[in-house]
Design an enzyme around this catalytic site. Structure first.
Site, PDB file in Angstrom:
ATOM      1  N   SER A 144       0.853  -1.183   0.000  1.00 27.83           N
ATOM      2  CA  SER A 144       0.000   0.000   0.000  1.00 27.83           C
ATOM      3  C   SER A 144       0.888   1.231   0.000  1.00 27.83           C
ATOM      4  O   SER A 144       2.053   1.157   0.408  1.00 27.83           O
ATOM      5  CB  SER A 144      -0.846  -0.009   1.281  1.00 27.83           C
ATOM      6  OG  SER A 144      -1.485   1.240   1.469  1.00 27.83           O
ATOM      7  N   TYR A 157      -2.562  -1.168  10.227  1.00 28.09           N
ATOM      8  CA  TYR A 157      -2.421  -1.318   8.769  1.00 28.09           C
ATOM      9  C   TYR A 157      -1.073  -0.765   8.305  1.00 28.09           C
ATOM     10  O   TYR A 157      -0.363  -1.394   7.516  1.00 28.09           O
ATOM     11  CB  TYR A 157      -3.579  -0.575   8.101  1.00 28.09           C
ATOM     12  CG  TYR A 157      -3.731  -0.793   6.613  1.00 28.09           C
ATOM     13  CD1 TYR A 157      -4.388  -1.914   6.112  1.00 28.09           C
ATOM     14  CD2 TYR A 157      -3.251   0.147   5.706  1.00 28.09           C
ATOM     15  CE1 TYR A 157      -4.553  -2.089   4.742  1.00 28.09           C
ATOM     16  CE2 TYR A 157      -3.412  -0.020   4.343  1.00 28.09           C
ATOM     17  CZ  TYR A 157      -4.070  -1.145   3.866  1.00 28.09           C
ATOM     18  OH  TYR A 157      -4.234  -1.312   2.514  1.00 28.09           O
TER      19      TYR A 157
HETATM   20  P1  NAD Z   1     -11.378  -6.252  -0.581  1.00 26.84           P
HETATM   21  O1  NAD Z   1     -12.017  -6.117   0.761  1.00 26.84           O
HETATM   22  O2  NAD Z   1     -12.172  -5.974  -1.816  1.00 26.84           O
HETATM   23  O3  NAD Z   1     -10.734  -7.701  -0.746  1.00 26.84           O
HETATM   24  C1  NAD Z   1     -10.023  -8.316   0.292  1.00 26.84           C
HETATM   25  C2  NAD Z   1      -9.935  -9.780   0.010  1.00 26.84           C
HETATM   26  O4  NAD Z   1      -9.261 -10.411   1.108  1.00 26.84           O
HETATM   27  C3  NAD Z   1     -11.283 -10.466  -0.130  1.00 26.84           C
HETATM   28  O5  NAD Z   1     -11.229 -11.464  -1.114  1.00 26.84           O
HETATM   29  C4  NAD Z   1     -11.485 -11.081   1.253  1.00 26.84           C
HETATM   30  O6  NAD Z   1     -12.348 -12.213   1.237  1.00 26.84           O
HETATM   31  C5  NAD Z   1     -10.055 -11.489   1.555  1.00 26.84           C
HETATM   32  N1  NAD Z   1      -9.834 -11.742   2.968  1.00 26.84           N
HETATM   33  C6  NAD Z   1     -10.057 -10.920   4.019  1.00 26.84           C
HETATM   34  N2  NAD Z   1      -9.799 -11.555   5.175  1.00 26.84           N
HETATM   35  C7  NAD Z   1      -9.389 -12.801   4.837  1.00 26.84           C
HETATM   36  C8  NAD Z   1      -8.984 -13.936   5.588  1.00 26.84           C
HETATM   37  N3  NAD Z   1      -8.948 -13.939   6.925  1.00 26.84           N
HETATM   38  N4  NAD Z   1      -8.636 -15.059   4.903  1.00 26.84           N
HETATM   39  C9  NAD Z   1      -8.688 -15.098   3.534  1.00 26.84           C
HETATM   40  N5  NAD Z   1      -9.064 -14.054   2.794  1.00 26.84           N
HETATM   41  C10 NAD Z   1      -9.418 -12.923   3.433  1.00 26.84           C
HETATM   42  O7  NAD Z   1     -10.096  -5.313  -0.522  1.00 26.84           O
HETATM   43  P2  NAD Z   1      -9.089  -4.738  -1.635  1.00 26.84           P
HETATM   44  O8  NAD Z   1      -9.215  -3.263  -1.582  1.00 26.84           O
HETATM   45  O9  NAD Z   1      -9.219  -5.448  -2.927  1.00 26.84           O
HETATM   46  O10 NAD Z   1      -7.712  -5.100  -0.926  1.00 26.84           O
HETATM   47  C11 NAD Z   1      -6.814  -6.068  -1.416  1.00 26.84           C
HETATM   48  C12 NAD Z   1      -5.425  -5.719  -0.943  1.00 26.84           C
HETATM   49  O11 NAD Z   1      -5.057  -4.443  -1.445  1.00 26.84           O
HETATM   50  C13 NAD Z   1      -5.292  -5.631   0.577  1.00 26.84           C
HETATM   51  O12 NAD Z   1      -4.052  -6.184   0.986  1.00 26.84           O
HETATM   52  C14 NAD Z   1      -5.315  -4.136   0.825  1.00 26.84           C
HETATM   53  O13 NAD Z   1      -4.655  -3.791   2.010  1.00 26.84           O
HETATM   54  C15 NAD Z   1      -4.582  -3.646  -0.401  1.00 26.84           C
HETATM   55  N6  NAD Z   1      -4.806  -2.241  -0.698  1.00 26.84           N
HETATM   56  C16 NAD Z   1      -6.028  -1.767  -1.025  1.00 26.84           C
HETATM   57  C17 NAD Z   1      -6.171  -0.427  -1.308  1.00 26.84           C
HETATM   58  C18 NAD Z   1      -7.488   0.172  -1.672  1.00 26.84           C
HETATM   59  O14 NAD Z   1      -7.572   1.401  -1.750  1.00 26.84           O
HETATM   60  N7  NAD Z   1      -8.526  -0.604  -1.906  1.00 26.84           N
HETATM   61  C19 NAD Z   1      -5.086   0.435  -1.250  1.00 26.84           C
HETATM   62  C20 NAD Z   1      -3.842  -0.086  -0.921  1.00 26.84           C
HETATM   63  C21 NAD Z   1      -3.715  -1.423  -0.655  1.00 26.84           C
END
Ligand code: NAD
Length: 262
Positions: A144, A157
């Site tokens: 991130s 986080y």
């Molecule tokens: P999201 O909530 O859409 O997806 C998260 C995924 O992780 C889902 O498939 C969920 O089922 C899975 N998950 C959560 N807890 C779990 C567990 N205990 N076991 C197995 N799977 C689990 O979120 P996203 O925005 O797509 O995030 C994905 C990654 O990107 C994360 O690591 C997040 O920190 C990172 N990220 C997101 C953003 C953003 O702005 N959306 C920015 C920077 C980084």
């Protein structure tokens, strides 16, 4: 022939958001994919079947819970056994919680560290021996912008994502002479359920309306004033799997509309 047509990939947290886009982008390039994540069983089965139907590859689902190291190890072993190899590992599962340190629930803090950081250690530990033996592997961690800079109220986080960058660098060094690269992609704000869900808590923590949170907190961080798209993240993941990217290792690559340039 797709770029990844002889490869087998696994993407954690790929039932939603960024992970799902990465899994679909790998499949579009011909890779077989293991998807993983939590959620409604019928919706997950629909996503899995759609990947097979849309791209003509094999797609498996693992319900492993990233909270539990033994589950993570078993997921990797089963994926490798099912497809014969595990060539590409994306540690993407992540959760978020927004609260001041004094009010941060202990269990949430520990869950964020486990899912966002510790699970990546277990997955890499299980996947690396096969990659080294075959002299080819790609490990991509979704970190991130919060791996590079902090924001208030996100202590767990930010700590986890800074940790992911450290893990990325260390794995890159250990794997460097074995044809295996390890990098982190560091997105800014991407419009996914993870971002949508933190809006109510941010409203509470900062005393703001929903519109104020979107414009004065989220997009205020990004000079482009646009959310990053999941497909933009997935395109970088595909590039990192190409041979052209074989000298990129140990990097934390921002895709953040200029956020961390400030
Ligand atoms: P999201 O909530 O859409 O997806 C998260 C995924 O992780 C889902 O498939 C969920 O089922 C899975 N998950 C959560 N807890 C779990 C567990 N205990 N076991 C197995 N799977 C689990 O979120 P996203 O925005 O797509 O995030 C994905 C990654 O990107 C994360 O690591 C997040 O920190 C990172 N990220 C997101 C953003 C953003 O702005 N959306 C920015 C920077 C980084």
């Amino acid at each position: 022939m797709g770029l990844l047509s002889s490869k087998n990939a696994l993407v954690t947290g790929s039932t939603s958001g960024i992970g799902l886009a990465i899994a679909r982008a790998f499949a579009a390039e011909g890779a077989n994919v293991t998807i993983n994540g939590l959620g409604d069983a019928a919706a997950i089965e629909a996503e899995r079947a759609a990947i097979e139907a849309d791209f003509g590859v094999q797609c498996r689902y693992s319900g492993a819970n990233m909270m539990n190291g033994e589950d993570v190890t078993a997921m990797i072993e089963q994926a490798e056994a099912a497809f014969g190899t595990l060539d590409i590992l994306v540690n993407n599962a992540g959760i978020q919680h927004v609260a001041p340190i004094e009010e941060f629930p202990d269990d949430k803090w520990e869950a964020i560290i486990r899912i966002n950081l510790v699970a990546a250690f277990y997955a890499i530990k299980a996947a690396l021996p096969g990659m080294k033996a075959r002299k080819w592997g790609r490990i991509i961690n979704t970190s991130s912008a919060h791996a590079l800079v902090a924001s208030p109220f996100k202590s767990a986080y930010v700590s986890a994502k800074h940790g992911v960058s450290g893990l990325t660098k260390t794995v890159a060094l250990e794997a460097a002479e074995h044809g295996v690269t390890c990098n982190s992609i560091a997105p800014g704000y991407v419009w996914t359920p993870l971002v949508e869900k933190q809006i109510p808590d941010t409203m509470k923590a900062r005393g703001m309306t929903e519109q104020q949170v979107k414009h004065d907190v989220l997009l205020a961080a990004q000079p482009t004033k646009e959310f990053v798209t999941v497909d933009e993240i997935a395109a970088l993941a595909v590039f990192l799997c190409s041979d052209a990217a074989k000298q990129i290792t140990g990097a934390t690559l921002p895709v953040d509309g200029g956020w961390t340039a400030q």
